[in-house]
Design a protein around this motif. Structure first.
Motif, PDB file in Angstrom:
ATOM      1  N   PHE A 138       0.856  -1.173   0.000  1.00 12.50           N
ATOM      2  CA  PHE A 138       0.000   0.000   0.000  1.00 12.50           C
ATOM      3  C   PHE A 138       0.902   1.236   0.000  1.00 12.50           C
ATOM      4  CE2 PHE A 138      -2.233  -3.407   2.178  1.00 12.50           C
ATOM      5  CZ  PHE A 138      -3.445  -3.445   1.491  1.00 12.50           C
ATOM      6  N   ASP A 139       1.095   1.795  -1.204  1.00 12.86           N
ATOM      7  CA  ASP A 139       1.951   2.967  -1.339  1.00 12.86           C
ATOM      8  C   ASP A 139       1.218   4.048  -2.119  1.00 12.86           C
ATOM      9  OD1 ASP A 139       1.936   1.950  -3.903  1.00 12.86           O
ATOM     10  OD2 ASP A 139       4.021   1.245  -3.841  1.00 12.86           O
ATOM     11  N   ASN A 140       1.936   4.966  -2.722  1.00  8.46           N
ATOM     12  CA  ASN A 140       1.298   6.079  -3.430  1.00  8.46           C
ATOM     13  C   ASN A 140       0.563   5.642  -4.686  1.00  8.46           C
ATOM     14  OD1 ASN A 140       2.343   7.897  -1.535  1.00  8.46           O
ATOM     15  ND2 ASN A 140       4.239   8.156  -2.672  1.00  8.46           N
ATOM     16  N   GLN A 141       0.758   4.406  -5.125  1.00  5.85           N
ATOM     17  CA  GLN A 141       0.091   3.920  -6.325  1.00  5.85           C
ATOM     18  C   GLN A 141      -1.186   3.136  -6.020  1.00  5.85           C
ATOM     19  OE1 GLN A 141       2.762   2.201  -9.396  1.00  5.85           O
ATOM     20  NE2 GLN A 141       4.422   2.544  -7.930  1.00  5.85           N
ATOM     21  N   CYS A 142      -1.529   3.015  -4.760  1.00  4.16           N
ATOM     22  CA  CYS A 142      -2.675   2.157  -4.444  1.00  4.16           C
ATOM     23  C   CYS A 142      -4.015   2.811  -4.789  1.00  4.16           C
ATOM     24  CB  CYS A 142      -2.645   1.726  -2.979  1.00  4.16           C
ATOM     25  SG  CYS A 142      -2.881   3.054  -1.806  1.00  4.16           S
ATOM     26  N   PHE A 143      -4.045   4.126  -4.935  1.00  3.53           N
ATOM     27  CA  PHE A 143      -5.258   4.780  -5.429  1.00  3.53           C
ATOM     28  C   PHE A 143      -4.904   6.167  -5.950  1.00  3.53           C
ATOM     29  CE2 PHE A 143      -5.048   6.154  -1.053  1.00  3.53           C
ATOM     30  CZ  PHE A 143      -5.495   7.478  -1.060  1.00  3.53           C
TER      31      PHE A 143
ATOM     32  N   SER B  46       3.458   2.394   2.909  1.00  2.00           N
ATOM     33  CA  SER B  46       4.309   3.562   2.704  1.00  2.00           C
ATOM     34  C   SER B  46       3.600   4.539   1.786  1.00  2.00           C
ATOM     35  CB  SER B  46       5.654   3.144   2.094  1.00  2.00           C
ATOM     36  OG  SER B  46       6.435   4.270   1.790  1.00  2.00           O
ATOM     37  N   HIS B  47       2.757   5.387   2.370  1.00  2.00           N
ATOM     38  CA  HIS B  47       2.018   6.388   1.607  1.00  2.00           C
ATOM     39  C   HIS B  47       2.420   7.770   2.099  1.00  2.00           C
ATOM     40  CE1 HIS B  47      -1.318   8.668  -0.147  1.00  2.00           C
ATOM     41  NE2 HIS B  47      -1.516   7.630  -0.943  1.00  2.00           N
TER      42      HIS B  47
END
Length: 432
Positions: free
Chosen positions: A66-71, A106-107
């Protein structure tokens, strides 16, 4: 006589079954898991619309990131972003029905919210092997005690956390890689954590608070990377350590420390590093090594060390003496990198003839590649380069990069005048 002409029918292509057309769905399960694990979590979940076979395949993938690309984020409302992220992670963990081997959170908009406690509790019930938690905003986050019960962990990475294990914590017996950055931890907890991970092979420590005396007791450690503010560092039982990168982020006063301790930092630092192959001395750590007694060479040479990188103040006599001790103690050195500290040279008008002396002819018997970076062309720097060129019989390449363009033409002319012990030595000049 009548002849019967048989009309040739067009040949029919063999029909492809659905299984043949949908080859990807018939791949082995572990292969599909690998494919989905390499996709952003949002795309892995979206694969459920491909067909009925794919509806819940994502729910068994062992790696959750779960990072900056998850949504996609179109709103600047921090509350909206936080709630969206929490809902996504809750939804995925609720529907997931397989083992979780890797969990990464890591968001850039993630705060140390209490929801993280729930998620860690959930994954701690699985055989988690790799856990990465990076809190990019807010105060230090204190992980719950259940994290320290994950005995299957092989890799642990924490950013912006406060570490306080429960009293029942007995270490991570299978942990091989530990990465701690921007953490707060007490001296006792740190020493217990390191010494109670007997399988530890890689250790990274960056920007930590609470620990001033670093004691590294790790019998299987092979890689050690550290950068921060500390007073002392020592190694115990680290005979397999091969790669060390160490930076002290604060200047120290040698005179003040010499008054308190006249022992040799150099000798104590290397005594338990018999097989080191690569050493990077960054920031002000050479000044630390120059504290106390500096021998002409180490009693036990670093015969395996082939790459050495040193950040140095070429006008500091103590640092030059410590650097020469290291060079004399690495008989098989092949690659050398010297990085000047221009900010110190700009504020100090000192000069030394240290490198003019004939310290040891053919000192660099195996040296092939050299980089001297960040210089300003002062006498002490040029003396070192001259000394290096005249004592490196197998040198192949010397790369020089000044800190600015000021006086670069005179610098280049002087470099070309220096005598070279190696007929193959090539001087490469890089623009600042």
């Amino acid at each position: 006589m009548s002849s019967v002409i048989k009309q040739r029918e067009p040949s029919r292509l063999p029909s492809k079954t659905d299984a043949e057309l949908d080859r990807i769905s018939n791949l082995p399960g572990h292969v599909i898991d690998q494919i989905l694990s390499r996709l952003p979590i949002r795309d892995a979940v979206r694969s459920s619309v491909l067909s009925r076979k794919w509806r819940y395949k994502w729910a068994t993938i062992p790696c959750l990131v779960f990072d900056n690309q998850c949504f996609d984020v179109s709103s600047q409302d921090q509350t909206f972003i936080k709630n969206k992220l929490v809902n996504i992670i809750d939804h995925v963990l609720l529907l997931h029905n397989g083992s979780i081997h890797k969990f990464k959170l890591s968001h850039r908009d993630l705060l140390g919210v209490t929801d993280i406690d729930r998620w860690i509790l959930c994954i701690s019930r699985s055989s988690i092997k790799e856990f990465v938690l990076e809190i990019w905003k807010g105060q230090r986050y204190k992980p719950p005690s259940c994290l320290f019960s994950c005995q299957s962990l092989i890799h642990l990475e924490l950013f912006n956390c406060l570490l306080k294990p429960p009293l029942t914590f007995r270490g991570f017996k299978n942990l091989k890689s530990l990465d701690l950055q921007h953490i707060t931890i007490t001296q006792d907890v740190f020493e217990k954590l390191i010494s109670s991970c007997p399988s530890l092979e890689r250790l990274t420590l960056m920007n930590f608070t609470g620990v001033t005396h670093l004691v590294i007791d790790a019998p299987n450690l092979q890689f050690f990377d550290i950068g921060g503010i500390f007073e002392d560092v020592s190694f115990l039982n680290t005979f397999h350590l091969a790669l060390v990168s160490i930076g002290l982020y604060v200047n120290i006063d040698n005179d003040e420390n010499d008054a308190r301790d006249n022992s040799s930092k150099l000798l104590r630092f290397f005594v338990n590093l018999p097989h080191i192959r690569r050493l990077e001395i960054q920031s002000y750590f050479l000044k630390y090594l120059a504290m106390g007694y500096v021998p002409s060479r180490l009693p036990n040479p670093c015969v395996d060390l082939n790459h050495l990188s040193i950040r140095i103040d070429f006008d500091d006599l103590d640092e030059n003496t410590a650097a020469l001790c290291l060079l004399r103690s690495c008989p098989n050195l092949q690659e050398l990198e010297m990085l000047a500290r221009p900010e110190e040279q700009a504020s100090m008008e000192r000069s030394t003839n240290f490198w003019e002396d004939d310290h040891w002819s053919s000192l660099f018997a195996h040296l092939r590649m050299v980089k001297v970076l960040g210089i300003s062309g002062v006498k002490s720097e040029m003396d070192f380069i001259k000394f290096l060129l005249s004592n490196s019989p197998v040198l192949e390449q010397l790369t020089v990069k000044p800190v600015s363009q000021e006086g670069e033409w005179e610098l280049m002319k002087e470099l070309l005048r220096f005598r070279r012990a190696s007929i193959y030595a090539e001087i490469i000049y890089l623009d600042p």
